[in-house]
Write a protein that holds these residues in place. Structure first.
Motif, short mmCIF file in Angstrom:
data_model
loop_
_atom_site.label_atom_id
_atom_site.label_comp_id
_atom_site.label_asym_id
_atom_site.label_seq_id
_atom_site.Cartn_x
_atom_site.Cartn_y
_atom_site.Cartn_z
N ALA A 3 110.88 -44.92 123.52
CA ALA A 3 110.64 -43.92 122.47
C ALA A 3 110.31 -43.20 121.71
CB ALA A 3 110.04 -42.48 123.69
N TRP A 4 111.64 -43.48 120.79
CA TRP A 4 112.06 -43.38 120.11
C TRP A 4 111.55 -44.34 118.38
CZ3 TRP A 4 113.45 -38.57 117.89
CH2 TRP A 4 114.32 -37.78 118.72
N ILE A 5 110.87 -45.34 118.86
CA ILE A 5 110.93 -46.07 117.64
C ILE A 5 109.54 -45.79 117.19
CG2 ILE A 5 109.75 -48.70 117.46
CD1 ILE A 5 112.10 -49.17 119.36
N PRO A 6 108.15 -45.15 117.91
CA PRO A 6 107.08 -44.67 117.66
C PRO A 6 107.34 -43.41 116.54
CG PRO A 6 106.88 -44.67 119.95
CD PRO A 6 108.45 -45.37 119.15
N VAL A 7 108.21 -42.28 116.95
CA VAL A 7 108.49 -41.50 116.37
C VAL A 7 109.05 -41.69 115.43
CG1 VAL A 7 110.20 -39.17 116.16
CG2 VAL A 7 109.31 -40.10 118.26
N LEU A 8 110.29 -42.90 115.07
CA LEU A 8 111.29 -43.24 113.67
C LEU A 8 109.48 -43.85 112.75
CD1 LEU A 8 114.15 -45.22 115.40
CD2 LEU A 8 113.79 -43.06 114.07
N LYS A 9 109.26 -44.60 113.06
CA LYS A 9 108.23 -44.79 112.71
C LYS A 9 107.35 -43.94 111.20
CE LYS A 9 107.82 -49.72 114.73
NZ LYS A 9 106.27 -50.81 115.81
N GLN A 10 107.04 -43.34 112.40
CA GLN A 10 106.36 -41.67 111.91
C GLN A 10 106.91 -41.33 110.84
OE1 GLN A 10 104.78 -38.55 114.73
NE2 GLN A 10 103.44 -38.33 113.23
N TRP A 11 108.27 -41.13 110.69
CA TRP A 11 109.20 -40.34 110.31
C TRP A 11 109.17 -41.25 108.97
CZ3 TRP A 11 115.31 -39.13 111.77
CH2 TRP A 11 115.59 -37.83 110.73
N GLU A 12 109.87 -42.64 108.93
CA GLU A 12 110.01 -43.48 108.34
C GLU A 12 108.91 -43.62 107.52
OE1 GLU A 12 110.71 -47.79 107.34
OE2 GLU A 12 110.48 -46.91 109.70
N SER A 13 107.80 -43.56 107.86
CA SER A 13 106.31 -43.15 107.01
C SER A 13 106.48 -42.08 105.94
CB SER A 13 105.07 -43.32 107.54
OG SER A 13 103.88 -43.21 106.99
N MET A 14 106.20 -40.89 106.61
CA MET A 14 106.08 -39.74 106.19
C MET A 14 107.01 -39.47 104.90
SD MET A 14 107.33 -35.91 107.00
CE MET A 14 108.32 -36.39 107.27
N VAL A 15 108.23 -40.06 105.14
CA VAL A 15 109.68 -39.80 104.57
C VAL A 15 109.11 -40.29 102.67
CG1 VAL A 15 112.16 -39.69 104.46
CG2 VAL A 15 111.35 -38.97 106.09
N GLU A 16 108.64 -41.61 103.54
CA GLU A 16 109.15 -42.70 102.07
C GLU A 16 107.20 -42.24 101.36
OE1 GLU A 16 107.81 -47.43 101.57
OE2 GLU A 16 106.90 -46.71 103.58
N SER A 17 106.47 -41.92 102.24
CA SER A 17 105.36 -41.78 100.81
C SER A 17 105.65 -39.89 100.06
CB SER A 17 103.84 -41.05 102.10
OG SER A 17 104.26 -39.88 103.15
N ALA A 18 106.52 -39.02 100.75
CA ALA A 18 107.13 -38.15 100.34
C ALA A 18 107.60 -38.39 99.15
CB ALA A 18 107.77 -37.11 101.12
N ALA A 19 108.81 -39.55 99.57
CA ALA A 19 109.39 -40.11 97.75
C ALA A 19 108.55 -40.31 96.96
CB ALA A 19 110.43 -41.21 98.97
N VAL A 20 107.71 -41.13 97.30
CA VAL A 20 107.16 -42.69 96.60
C VAL A 20 106.01 -41.02 95.76
CG1 VAL A 20 104.39 -43.43 96.01
CG2 VAL A 20 106.61 -44.20 97.14
N GLU A 21 105.69 -39.86 96.87
CA GLU A 21 104.53 -39.28 95.54
C GLU A 21 105.63 -37.93 94.76
OE1 GLU A 21 102.56 -34.91 97.15
OE2 GLU A 21 103.03 -36.25 98.82
#
Length: 167
Positions: free
Chosen positions: A110-128
């Motif tokens: 159940a943590w995998i989708p949370v990790l994917k979402q977290w990864e995506s959000m943090v990555e887009s913030a890093a790019v921004e």
């Protein structure tokens, strides 16, 4: 019966209190892992009590909580497929049971989708942010979260293999 005998807990009460102490210890760990407190208490109770299935009233009695609290907990636990809801034909009462199979594996999965979402959000913030304002730290955090997600997926795969052939 003397006053002293009335004040002494019965063996059943001792066992019930002991069960609740174990439930609370397990629920605390589950809660620290991110499962809401009441959900964790209900799941812990269902895992260690040993009955095949529970009514909402039995769960409320078992964890000493309100029916409303149980309702919210079982709704979440059924949505995450850790608990299954059943109904007997012709009856209104609903019953809940722990999902068959690997409940602990399901909790980790159940943590995998949370990790994917977290990864995506943090990555887009890093790019921004780029190299300014913590973008580098967020890029490193993205790498770590991606690593954690991949390792978690790998652990689940190895666990499934182990369960198929434990030797």
């Amino acid at each position: 019966m003397s006053d002293a005998e009335q004040m002494m807990p019965s063996r059943w009460q001792d066992q019930s209190e002991g069960l609740l102490r174990v439930v609370e210890r397990i629920a605390l760990i589950l809660n620290e892992a991110g499962i809401p407190r009441m959900h964790a208490r209900v799941l812990a109770y269902m895992l260690i009590d040993g009955a095949d299935r529970y009514s909402a009233a039995a769960l409320a009695d078992g964890v000493r909580a309100s029916p409303a609290a149980i309702s919210g907990a079982v709704r979440h636990l059924t949505a995450t497929r850790m608990v299954v809801k059943e109904r007997e034909p012709g009856k209104r009462a609903e019953f809940y049971r722990v999902s068959e199979g690997d409940v602990c594996g399901m909790m980790v999965a159940a943590w995998i989708p949370v990790l994917k979402q977290w990864e995506s959000m943090v990555e887009s913030a890093a790019v921004e942010l780029g190299a300014n304002g913590g973008g580098d730290r967020l890029a490193e955090a993205t790498e770590f979260i991606a690593f954690l997600r991949c390792e978690t997926e790998g652990i689940l795969e190895r666990w499934a293999e182990y369960r198929r052939d434990p030797e």
